[in-house]
Design a protein around this motif. Sequence first.
Motif, PDB file in Angstrom:
ATOM      1  N   ARG A 181       4.414  10.404 -31.641  1.00 22.27           N
ATOM      2  CA  ARG A 181       4.288   8.989 -31.279  1.00 22.27           C
ATOM      3  C   ARG A 181       2.951   8.486 -31.782  1.00 22.27           C
ATOM      4  O   ARG A 181       1.922   9.118 -31.533  1.00 22.27           O
ATOM      5  N   GLU A 183       0.571   6.759 -30.895  1.00 21.06           N
ATOM      6  CA  GLU A 183      -0.082   6.142 -29.736  1.00 21.06           C
ATOM      7  C   GLU A 183      -1.240   5.265 -30.212  1.00 21.06           C
ATOM      8  O   GLU A 183      -2.024   5.674 -31.076  1.00 21.06           O
ATOM      9  N   LEU A 190      -5.447  16.403 -24.192  1.00 21.70           N
ATOM     10  CA  LEU A 190      -4.035  16.653 -24.500  1.00 21.70           C
ATOM     11  C   LEU A 190      -3.098  15.720 -23.742  1.00 21.70           C
ATOM     12  O   LEU A 190      -1.889  15.780 -23.931  1.00 21.70           O
ATOM     13  N   PHE A 191      -3.655  14.881 -22.890  1.00 24.64           N
ATOM     14  CA  PHE A 191      -2.776  14.060 -22.057  1.00 24.64           C
ATOM     15  C   PHE A 191      -1.960  13.088 -22.901  1.00 24.64           C
ATOM     16  O   PHE A 191      -0.755  12.953 -22.732  1.00 24.64           O
ATOM     17  N   ARG A 192      -2.636  12.394 -23.803  1.00 25.45           N
ATOM     18  CA  ARG A 192      -1.912  11.444 -24.650  1.00 25.45           C
ATOM     19  C   ARG A 192      -2.287  11.731 -26.097  1.00 25.45           C
ATOM     20  O   ARG A 192      -3.385  11.407 -26.543  1.00 25.45           O
ATOM     21  N   VAL A 193      -1.371  12.374 -26.796  1.00 22.88           N
ATOM     22  CA  VAL A 193      -1.625  12.763 -28.180  1.00 22.88           C
ATOM     23  C   VAL A 193      -0.548  12.199 -29.091  1.00 22.88           C
ATOM     24  O   VAL A 193       0.450  11.649 -28.621  1.00 22.88           O
ATOM     25  N   PHE A 196       3.124  16.202 -30.186  1.00 22.78           N
ATOM     26  CA  PHE A 196       3.195  17.040 -28.998  1.00 22.78           C
ATOM     27  C   PHE A 196       4.563  17.717 -28.915  1.00 22.78           C
ATOM     28  O   PHE A 196       5.444  17.463 -29.729  1.00 22.78           O
ATOM     29  N   GLN A 198       7.880  18.637 -26.439  1.00 23.94           N
ATOM     30  CA  GLN A 198       8.567  18.257 -25.206  1.00 23.94           C
ATOM     31  C   GLN A 198       9.533  19.347 -24.785  1.00 23.94           C
ATOM     32  O   GLN A 198      10.074  20.076 -25.624  1.00 23.94           O
ATOM     33  N   GLU A 265       1.718  10.465 -14.923  1.00 27.99           N
ATOM     34  CA  GLU A 265       3.038  11.086 -15.127  1.00 27.99           C
ATOM     35  C   GLU A 265       2.915  12.453 -15.794  1.00 27.99           C
ATOM     36  O   GLU A 265       2.226  12.605 -16.804  1.00 27.99           O
ATOM     37  N   LEU A 266       3.608  13.406 -15.210  1.00 30.21           N
ATOM     38  CA  LEU A 266       3.707  14.725 -15.810  1.00 30.21           C
ATOM     39  C   LEU A 266       5.108  14.898 -16.390  1.00 30.21           C
ATOM     40  O   LEU A 266       5.283  15.373 -17.511  1.00 30.21           O
ATOM     41  N   GLU A 267       6.082  14.505 -15.614  1.00 30.83           N
ATOM     42  CA  GLU A 267       7.479  14.629 -16.048  1.00 30.83           C
ATOM     43  C   GLU A 267       8.238  13.368 -15.637  1.00 30.83           C
ATOM     44  O   GLU A 267       7.981  12.806 -14.571  1.00 30.83           O
ATOM     45  N   GLY A 268       9.170  12.970 -16.474  1.00 32.55           N
ATOM     46  CA  GLY A 268      10.052  11.859 -16.125  1.00 32.55           C
ATOM     47  C   GLY A 268      11.447  12.404 -15.835  1.00 32.55           C
ATOM     48  O   GLY A 268      11.975  13.186 -16.623  1.00 32.55           O
ATOM     49  N   SER A 307      12.359  15.459 -18.436  1.00 32.48           N
ATOM     50  CA  SER A 307      11.565  15.510 -19.659  1.00 32.48           C
ATOM     51  C   SER A 307      10.083  15.690 -19.350  1.00 32.48           C
ATOM     52  O   SER A 307       9.464  14.852 -18.690  1.00 32.48           O
ATOM     53  N   VAL A 308       9.548  16.796 -19.839  1.00 34.92           N
ATOM     54  CA  VAL A 308       8.122  17.040 -19.605  1.00 34.92           C
ATOM     55  C   VAL A 308       7.456  17.482 -20.907  1.00 34.92           C
ATOM     56  O   VAL A 308       8.069  18.190 -21.715  1.00 34.92           O
ATOM     57  N   GLY A 309       6.209  17.078 -21.100  1.00 38.25           N
ATOM     58  CA  GLY A 309       5.468  17.464 -22.299  1.00 38.25           C
ATOM     59  C   GLY A 309       4.793  18.820 -22.085  1.00 38.25           C
ATOM     60  O   GLY A 309       4.140  19.026 -21.063  1.00 38.25           O
ATOM     61  N   ARG A 312       1.001  18.302 -22.033  1.00 36.28           N
ATOM     62  CA  ARG A 312       0.525  17.661 -20.798  1.00 36.28           C
ATOM     63  C   ARG A 312       0.558  18.659 -19.639  1.00 36.28           C
ATOM     64  O   ARG A 312      -0.336  18.686 -18.797  1.00 36.28           O
TER      65      ARG A 312
HETATM   66  P1  ATP Z   1       3.609   7.633 -20.774  1.00 41.78           P
HETATM   67  O1  ATP Z   1       4.008   6.487 -19.868  1.00 41.78           O
HETATM   68  O2  ATP Z   1       2.585   8.546 -20.206  1.00 41.78           O
HETATM   69  O3  ATP Z   1       3.339   7.205 -22.185  1.00 41.78           O
HETATM   70  P2  ATP Z   1       6.351   7.981 -21.244  1.00 41.78           P
HETATM   71  O4  ATP Z   1       6.971   7.422 -20.005  1.00 41.78           O
HETATM   72  O5  ATP Z   1       6.355   7.187 -22.482  1.00 41.78           O
HETATM   73  O6  ATP Z   1       4.891   8.526 -20.898  1.00 41.78           O
HETATM   74  P3  ATP Z   1       8.458   9.775 -21.744  1.00 41.78           P
HETATM   75  O7  ATP Z   1       8.995   9.002 -22.883  1.00 41.78           O
HETATM   76  O8  ATP Z   1       9.182   9.727 -20.447  1.00 41.78           O
HETATM   77  O9  ATP Z   1       6.937   9.393 -21.519  1.00 41.78           O
HETATM   78  O10 ATP Z   1       8.212  11.274 -22.217  1.00 41.78           O
HETATM   79  C1  ATP Z   1       8.512  12.374 -21.394  1.00 41.78           C
HETATM   80  C2  ATP Z   1       7.293  13.270 -21.246  1.00 41.78           C
HETATM   81  O11 ATP Z   1       6.742  13.601 -22.520  1.00 41.78           O
HETATM   82  C3  ATP Z   1       6.147  12.654 -20.469  1.00 41.78           C
HETATM   83  O12 ATP Z   1       6.344  12.786 -19.084  1.00 41.78           O
HETATM   84  C4  ATP Z   1       4.974  13.476 -20.944  1.00 41.78           C
HETATM   85  O13 ATP Z   1       4.888  14.699 -20.231  1.00 41.78           O
HETATM   86  C5  ATP Z   1       5.329  13.744 -22.388  1.00 41.78           C
HETATM   87  N1  ATP Z   1       4.655  12.798 -23.280  1.00 41.78           N
HETATM   88  C6  ATP Z   1       5.062  11.566 -23.638  1.00 41.78           C
HETATM   89  N2  ATP Z   1       4.192  10.984 -24.472  1.00 41.78           N
HETATM   90  C7  ATP Z   1       3.199  11.888 -24.669  1.00 41.78           C
HETATM   91  C8  ATP Z   1       1.998  11.876 -25.436  1.00 41.78           C
HETATM   92  N3  ATP Z   1       1.669  10.845 -26.209  1.00 41.78           N
HETATM   93  N4  ATP Z   1       1.202  12.976 -25.394  1.00 41.78           N
HETATM   94  C9  ATP Z   1       1.529  14.047 -24.627  1.00 41.78           C
HETATM   95  N5  ATP Z   1       2.652  14.101 -23.896  1.00 41.78           N
HETATM   96  C10 ATP Z   1       3.483  13.052 -23.902  1.00 41.78           C
END
Ligand code: ATP
Length: 437
Positions: A181, A183, A190-193, A196, A198, A265-268, A307-309, A312
């Motif tokens: 993505r 971003e 590593l939180f938002r990269v 990554f 999934q 968010e860790l997992e959706g 769905s979890v990264g 993350r």
């Molecule tokens: P956020 O709101 O944090 O951008 P998202 O709702 O867009 O997340 P999802 O599309 O639901 O995220 O993605 C599912 C999972 O993938 C997330 O819960 C997260 O663990 C992981 N994830 C998503 N985007 C990233 C990112 N840019 N870097 C690291 N992990 C990610």
Amino acid sequence: MKNVATLDKIFALSKRRGFVYPAAEIYGGLNGVYDFGPMGVALKDKIKAMWTRDMRTSGKDIVFMDGSILGQEKVWEASGHTANFSDPMVDCTNCKKRYRSDDDGFNIEKPCANCGKTAWTEERAFQLMFETQLGAVSGSSSVAYLRPETAQSIFINFKNVLSTSRVKVPFGIAQIGKAFRNEITPKQFLFRVREFEQMEMEFFCQPDTSKKDFTWWLEKRGNFYKKMGLDQSRVRFREHATNELAHYSSYCTDVEYEFPFGWKELEGIAHRSCYDLSQHIKHSGKELSVFDEAVKESYVPHVIECSVGVDRLFLTLLFDSYREDEVEGESRVYLAIKPSLAPVPAAFLPLMKKQTAAFKPTFEKIRDKFPEVVFDETGSIGKRYRRQDEIGPPLCFTYDYDSDNDLCVTVRNRDTLKQERISIDKIEDYLLKTLAE
Ligand code: ATP
């Protein structure tokens, strides 16, 4: 428990101990992209293996697949990503810094945090998918995208898997793989990269049972985080409000973790209804509904997504297990990771270098059963303990002055620092018992 971990400490430890390095560091790095070193790979593998096992033993039928990273344009048109997968962005016209305008802390009424001027562009939608061209000729027919989620490969292969595996609805397809993505503001390590991994599972079920299945998976995923040993006071579930729901989702709950930078968010876990399969039916013209013998009815299955990264979750585990204490007047940092998840299950330390030859055969025998154990012979014993503590093996086995005579070693517990002497031929059992905790 008081959390002493900060982003800076975790970042420094990750590099120091070979978990994570900035990508292309010798050329100045690449923003929002990281490389994983030996310990990073070992920890990631443990996380992925635990998730895989948890899925395979969930009590539901779950099969695995591994889809391609390059995705055809039509896939992303059908999924809605081409039209909807964007974040709102504004630029500062003075210093050109770019901001995600829905970020916590961003306020368009205030001046730019970088240059102090108030000179914003209009808010625009920024497409998060990376576009590329296939082959030598450019043009719209050769456009492809790096997948921004692994889920779509599952949906477009739903019929393939159904007709070639011994599964029927309800069942799940799971996948671990890279996603990309672009971003606008990668941050918090590593939180938002931008690149990554999934771990996603799409559970195909009857429309009528889907709400119950959704609740079932919520509990299952909550248990997973308990099994990982995460501090439960830092884990919570948060239901999405209607205005937060993604375009495909009828309801969604996030598993959140309390990072030093807030609950995130860790997992959706999302109820995606029959949105994705219906979209692919519409766009591909292929039949993706099923005839369900049990209810004698045809329908397009509904989908529950977990769905979890990986990255993350990796960061979460580092934050959650990071500890500081004092040992004999010196500060110590250690990772109190659940033993079965520790990147290194045990370290083997000869007290003196000349004992290496005597201890190596024991180490090699144990390595045949536990391939990630390490042998660490350089530096003072105190330094080696500190090095290992930062990596997190729950046990260190030390061969010392008496070992030649009594055929015993000293085993040191990472968390309690308790030391006891055990016979060399009991090492394997001792390790097995610890890893089962
Ligand atoms: P956020 O709101 O944090 O951008 P998202 O709702 O867009 O997340 P999802 O599309 O639901 O995220 O993605 C599912 C999972 O993938 C997330 O819960 C997260 O663990 C992981 N994830 C998503 N985007 C990233 C990112 N840019 N870097 C690291 N992990 C990610």
